[in-house]
Design an enzyme around this catalytic site. Structure first.
Site, PDB file in Angstrom:
ATOM      1  CG  ASP A 208      -1.762  -1.220   1.349  1.00 16.13           C
ATOM      2  OD1 ASP A 208      -2.012  -1.853   0.309  1.00 16.13           O
ATOM      3  OD2 ASP A 208      -2.165  -1.552   2.484  1.00 16.13           O
ATOM      4  CE1 TYR A 209       2.049   7.451  -2.646  1.00 13.59           C
ATOM      5  CE2 TYR A 209       0.894   8.421  -0.760  1.00 13.59           C
ATOM      6  CZ  TYR A 209       1.749   8.551  -1.852  1.00 13.59           C
ATOM      7  OH  TYR A 209       2.303   9.770  -2.138  1.00 13.59           O
TER       8      TYR A 209
END
Length: 264
Positions: free
Chosen positions: A129-130
């Site tokens: 995820d970011y």
């Protein structure tokens, strides 16, 4: 004609492997091993002489055996080596705020911003995820990348998560039994509490799942939302003390362990 001890030695060490001629890309076996990072040419000859090297499943003891590193599978002590020239295997410590992609139309930082001027076309294996940090594997070995990313090979991944406490003693059992999510039940292989500080708890969780935001969703579903998440292990590869934003080449041993993890 009387047989000699040398004749007996030749028989004992003869194999049925057909040498690949120079014109078809044949390379001396000890050279292939050395260029793959197994060791010095001399050390590689000792491995061959000791019967520790296999080519396409057959033990080869001839120092002069010529092989095709592009097509043949070579193993040392049962573990496959990256014999094909030009293959790259990297461990990358992804910082938070980096997109798991090689480019982004919105101008956000991506993996490629940390790779310098490398010319190879690299695949990232899986996603983070970011805002999730930690270990990612990058390679141009398409077959290995495909297998590592495919759920059927069940390569385990381990994470450190900072969650809201307190954490009950039975949380590990609940995660191992299975947590109901909106897209099905998710289970953890292992779970342990690493550290506690006030109402913040550091936990370690290992699982084979690859669904989107799976660790965050599992822990949130049990009442422990994640404030920070770091992936520390992918199969046999560990992040260790590698600094955020840096890459390192995997060792020949690590590459062999990855091959073994996915049956190559």
């Amino acid at each position: 004609m009387t047989r000699t001890e040398d004749d007996d030695f030749e028989d004992e060490n003869r194999d049925s492997l057909t040498d690949v001629p120079d014109s078809l890309g044949g390379v001396r076996l000890q050279k292939v091993l050395a260029e793959a990072g197994v060791g010095s040419r001399r050390h590689c000859e000792e491995l061959i002489g000791a019967g520790r090297v296999e080519v396409d499943g057959e033990t080869v003891r001839r120092f002069g055996a010529r092989v095709d590193p592009e097509r043949q599978v070579i193993r040392v002590d049962g573990k496959r080596i990256p014999a094909k020239p030009g293959l790259v295997y990297l461990a990358f410590n992804k910082p938070a705020g980096v997109l798991t992609a090689m480019s982004d139309t919105r101008g956000r930082k991506t993996i490629s911003d940390f790779l310098g001027d490398r010319s190879e076309r690299l695949f990232h294996i899986g996603r983070l995820d970011y805002e999730t940090e930690g270990l990612m594997l990058l390679t141009n070995d398409g077959e290995l990348a495909h297998r590592l990313a495919h759920p059927s090979f069940e390569v385990a991944k381990t994470y450190l998560a900072e969650v809201t406490g307190p954490v009950p003693k039975d949380l590990g059992r609940r995660l191992a039994t299975g947590v109901e999510l909106d897209d099905g039940v998710a289970t953890a292989d292992r779970f342990r509490v690493v550290d506690r500080s006030g109402n913040r708890v550091l936990v370690e969780i290992t699982l084979h799942e690859g669904r989107k935001h799976i660790v965050r969703r599992m822990l949130a579903a049990t009442g422990h939302p994640v404030s920070r998440l770091v992936r520390t292990d992918v199969g046999p590869i560990r992040l260790g003390q590698q600094r955020p934003g840096t890459t390192r080449d995997l060792t020949t041993r690590e590459i062999g362990e990855l091959y073994a993890a996915v049956g190559l």
